[in-house]
Design a protein around this motif. Structure first.
Motif, PDB file in Angstrom:
ATOM      1  N   VAL A   1       0.840  -1.188   0.000  1.00 24.40           N
ATOM      2  CA  VAL A   1       0.000   0.000   0.000  1.00 24.40           C
ATOM      3  C   VAL A   1       0.881   1.245   0.000  1.00 24.40           C
ATOM      4  O   VAL A   1       1.876   1.312   0.728  1.00 24.40           O
ATOM      5  CB  VAL A   1      -0.926   0.019   1.230  1.00 24.40           C
ATOM      6  CG1 VAL A   1      -1.920   1.172   1.144  1.00 24.40           C
ATOM      7  CG2 VAL A   1      -1.647  -1.307   1.380  1.00 24.40           C
ATOM      8  N   VAL A   2       0.510   2.234  -0.806  1.00 27.97           N
ATOM      9  CA  VAL A   2       1.207   3.516  -0.837  1.00 27.97           C
ATOM     10  C   VAL A   2       0.425   4.530  -0.013  1.00 27.97           C
ATOM     11  O   VAL A   2      -0.762   4.756  -0.264  1.00 27.97           O
ATOM     12  CB  VAL A   2       1.380   4.037  -2.275  1.00 27.97           C
ATOM     13  CG1 VAL A   2       2.097   5.391  -2.272  1.00 27.97           C
ATOM     14  CG2 VAL A   2       2.148   3.034  -3.123  1.00 27.97           C
ATOM     15  N   VAL A   3       1.081   5.115   0.983  1.00 26.11           N
ATOM     16  CA  VAL A   3       0.500   6.177   1.805  1.00 26.11           C
ATOM     17  C   VAL A   3       1.594   7.217   2.033  1.00 26.11           C
ATOM     18  O   VAL A   3       2.680   6.877   2.489  1.00 26.11           O
ATOM     19  CB  VAL A   3       0.009   5.665   3.171  1.00 26.11           C
ATOM     20  CG1 VAL A   3      -0.633   6.803   3.968  1.00 26.11           C
ATOM     21  CG2 VAL A   3      -0.958   4.506   3.017  1.00 26.11           C
TER      22      VAL A   3
ATOM     23  N   VAL B   1       3.596  -1.296   3.795  1.00 22.28           N
ATOM     24  CA  VAL B   1       3.225   0.092   3.521  1.00 22.28           C
ATOM     25  C   VAL B   1       4.453   0.870   3.043  1.00 22.28           C
ATOM     26  O   VAL B   1       5.456   0.955   3.746  1.00 22.28           O
ATOM     27  CB  VAL B   1       2.621   0.781   4.757  1.00 22.28           C
ATOM     28  CG1 VAL B   1       2.145   2.189   4.410  1.00 22.28           C
ATOM     29  CG2 VAL B   1       1.463  -0.046   5.317  1.00 22.28           C
ATOM     30  N   HIS B   2       4.343   1.411   1.837  1.00 20.73           N
ATOM     31  CA  HIS B   2       5.393   2.258   1.275  1.00 20.73           C
ATOM     32  C   HIS B   2       5.015   3.705   1.550  1.00 20.73           C
ATOM     33  O   HIS B   2       3.905   4.133   1.211  1.00 20.73           O
ATOM     34  CB  HIS B   2       5.512   2.014  -0.231  1.00 20.73           C
ATOM     35  CG  HIS B   2       6.499   2.907  -0.913  1.00 20.73           C
ATOM     36  ND1 HIS B   2       7.801   3.034  -0.500  1.00 20.73           N
ATOM     37  CD2 HIS B   2       6.361   3.715  -1.998  1.00 20.73           C
ATOM     38  CE1 HIS B   2       8.435   3.881  -1.294  1.00 20.73           C
ATOM     39  NE2 HIS B   2       7.584   4.314  -2.205  1.00 20.73           N
ATOM     40  N   THR B   3       5.914   4.476   2.182  1.00 18.42           N
ATOM     41  CA  THR B   3       5.570   5.814   2.646  1.00 18.42           C
ATOM     42  C   THR B   3       6.504   6.873   2.053  1.00 18.42           C
ATOM     43  O   THR B   3       7.416   7.365   2.725  1.00 18.42           O
ATOM     44  CB  THR B   3       5.622   5.884   4.186  1.00 18.42           C
ATOM     45  OG1 THR B   3       6.917   5.413   4.628  1.00 18.42           O
ATOM     46  CG2 THR B   3       4.533   5.038   4.810  1.00 18.42           C
ATOM     47  N   PRO B   4       6.290   7.250   0.795  1.00 15.85           N
ATOM     48  CA  PRO B   4       7.081   8.346   0.229  1.00 15.85           C
ATOM     49  C   PRO B   4       6.732   9.667   0.897  1.00 15.85           C
ATOM     50  O   PRO B   4       5.616   9.860   1.382  1.00 15.85           O
ATOM     51  CB  PRO B   4       6.676   8.348  -1.245  1.00 15.85           C
ATOM     52  CG  PRO B   4       5.290   7.786  -1.250  1.00 15.85           C
ATOM     53  CD  PRO B   4       5.277   6.750  -0.154  1.00 15.85           C
ATOM     54  N   ALA B   5       7.680  10.580   0.922  1.00 17.53           N
ATOM     55  CA  ALA B   5       7.443  11.879   1.550  1.00 17.53           C
ATOM     56  C   ALA B   5       6.409  12.700   0.789  1.00 17.53           C
ATOM     57  O   ALA B   5       5.700  13.516   1.366  1.00 17.53           O
ATOM     58  CB  ALA B   5       8.752  12.650   1.658  1.00 17.53           C
TER      59      ALA B   5
ATOM     60  N   LEU C   1      -3.553   5.826  10.129  1.00 12.12           N
ATOM     61  CA  LEU C   1      -3.838   4.989   8.964  1.00 12.12           C
ATOM     62  C   LEU C   1      -2.691   4.018   8.707  1.00 12.12           C
ATOM     63  O   LEU C   1      -2.926   2.810   8.501  1.00 12.12           O
ATOM     64  CB  LEU C   1      -4.054   5.873   7.736  1.00 12.12           C
ATOM     65  CG  LEU C   1      -4.168   5.159   6.379  1.00 12.12           C
ATOM     66  CD1 LEU C   1      -5.356   4.205   6.364  1.00 12.12           C
ATOM     67  CD2 LEU C   1      -4.265   6.186   5.248  1.00 12.12           C
ATOM     68  N   ILE C   2      -1.474   4.503   8.731  1.00 11.18           N
ATOM     69  CA  ILE C   2      -0.309   3.634   8.486  1.00 11.18           C
ATOM     70  C   ILE C   2      -0.222   2.556   9.555  1.00 11.18           C
ATOM     71  O   ILE C   2       0.023   1.380   9.243  1.00 11.18           O
ATOM     72  CB  ILE C   2       0.974   4.484   8.437  1.00 11.18           C
ATOM     73  CG1 ILE C   2       0.967   5.382   7.199  1.00 11.18           C
ATOM     74  CG2 ILE C   2       2.213   3.588   8.437  1.00 11.18           C
ATOM     75  CD1 ILE C   2       2.054   6.443   7.198  1.00 11.18           C
ATOM     76  N   ALA C   3      -0.451   2.938  10.806  1.00 10.94           N
ATOM     77  CA  ALA C   3      -0.375   1.968  11.895  1.00 10.94           C
ATOM     78  C   ALA C   3      -1.417   0.861  11.731  1.00 10.94           C
ATOM     79  O   ALA C   3      -1.126  -0.324  11.945  1.00 10.94           O
ATOM     80  CB  ALA C   3      -0.563   2.675  13.238  1.00 10.94           C
ATOM     81  N   ARG C   4      -2.623   1.226  11.328  1.00 11.96           N
ATOM     82  CA  ARG C   4      -3.676   0.219  11.153  1.00 11.96           C
ATOM     83  C   ARG C   4      -3.382  -0.709   9.989  1.00 11.96           C
ATOM     84  O   ARG C   4      -3.626  -1.919  10.059  1.00 11.96           O
ATOM     85  CB  ARG C   4      -5.031   0.907  10.982  1.00 11.96           C
ATOM     86  CG  ARG C   4      -5.506   1.610  12.239  1.00 11.96           C
ATOM     87  CD  ARG C   4      -6.813   2.332  12.046  1.00 11.96           C
ATOM     88  NE  ARG C   4      -7.940   1.438  11.815  1.00 11.96           N
ATOM     89  CZ  ARG C   4      -9.211   1.838  11.799  1.00 11.96           C
ATOM     90  NH1 ARG C   4      -9.504   3.124  11.995  1.00 11.96           N
ATOM     91  NH2 ARG C   4     -10.185   0.969  11.582  1.00 11.96           N
TER      92      ARG C   4
END
Length: 326
Positions: free
Chosen positions: A170-172, A192-196, A181-184
């Motif tokens: 998932v991208v967030v 979870v991929h988290t770009p700035a 949201l990321i934690a859930r």
């Protein structure tokens, strides 16, 4: 809100060359600022280069949604008209430099982006700068709902794609507003991929067969949302969006404009007609290569998405770039 479309239909395919020229020029101009830690200068260079190209567009283009106003950055502003008037009318959604911080810090993922559509068919968010989004590939079309919990969304997408939740990527965007949201998502077992920044790029990773993601969630800019919708519509994916004001002034302006922050927009409501999307790489990455010098010319790579097709195009510019290509 859509403007009233004229009776004569515009074939947006006739605008492919000018769209490619606009993003190519913006990418080359902003690339001179890669790694210089001045994102506004990079954005200004991209914007001015793109505006100069669009001034010669064959027809009359209207910027329905531009980038920059929410950040008081250089911009192609909402309602601006471009073109030489000798051709069709068309709508424009634009972010001359998607990933300004990526460009400033020389991180992968910065792109010059634009979308063209038939006149009167692009959704205008009015004073809304931010929106909540879900983007899924064609195999998961029709299974998502912004009212669902993140856990239910994961389960529905996993079932549609025929894989377990623990294999979903998932991208967030990595923003304070997305911490819960990321934690859930992580507790549910997803990667979870988290770009700035850069939710257009994240959405393309979801939509493209060669992409490395299954789902995009979270709040991002409205210009990026409309451009993403153009790509989603062209590739048969699915997208839902809803205004998500981040400040009280923004919320008040939306209410004053008579818009409903609870309304969920489908992809076809965000882009209601034929469209095309183009991106040109600035700092490289998994989607597009960065510009480089080749035999005295500057070679850049672009992606053109229209009517179910994705075309990768390498094109050159003989014009020297101030500061060179590094």
């Amino acid at each position: 809100m859509h403007r009233t479309a004229p009776r004569t239909r515009t074939d947006v395919r006739t605008l492919e060359a000018i769209a490619l020229a606009a993003t190519h020029s913006a990418a080359i101009a902003s690339h001179a600022w890669v790694g210089r830690h001045d994102k506004n200068a990079a954005d200004a260079a991209a914007t001015e280069a793109m505006r100069q190209v669009l001034a010669d567009a064959p027809g009359r283009g209207t910027v329905v949604i531009g980038e920059g106003q929410k950040d008081e950055a250089p911009m192609l502003y909402n309602g601006e008209t471009v073109g030489n008037g000798c051709g069709p009318d068309f709508d424009i959604a634009v972010d001359p430099l998607e990933g300004t911080s990526f460009c400033a810090k020389n991180h992968p993922g910065a792109m010059a982006t634009i979308a063209f559509a038939e006149p009167g068919t692009l959704w205008s968010p009015g004073p809304g700068f931010y929106m909540d989004k879900i983007v899924v590939p064609p195999q998961a079309k029709g299974v998502v709902d912004l009212a669902d919990t993140p856990e239910r969304t994961l389960a529905n997408v996993a079932h549609a794609l025929g894989k377990p939740v623990n294999r979903l990527r998932v991208v967030v965007m990595d923003k304070p507003r997305h911490q819960e949201l990321i934690a859930r998502l992580l507790r549910a077992g997803a990667s979870v991929h988290t770009p700035a920044e850069g939710d257009v790029g994240g959405s393309l990773e979801v939509l493209l067969p060669t992409g490395d993601a299954d789902l995009l969630l979270g709040i991002g800019g409205t210009p990026e949302g409309v451009m993403t919708a153009a790509a989603v519509r062209a590739l048969g994916g699915d997208m839902l969006g809803r205004l998500a004001p981040q400040r009280e002034e923004e919320a008040a302006a939306i209410r004053a404009a008579g818009m409903d922050v609870d309304r969920v927009y489908t992809c076809d409501e965000l882009v209601g007609g034929d469209s095309l999307f183009v991106a040109t790489g600035v700092t490289g990455g998994s989607l597009l290569n960065r510009p480089r010098e080749s035999e005295g010319a500057v070679l850049a790579e672009s992606m053109l998405i229209s009517r179910g097709q994705v075309r990768r195009i390498s094109h050159t510019s003989a014009r020297p770039v101030r500061g060179g290509i590094r």
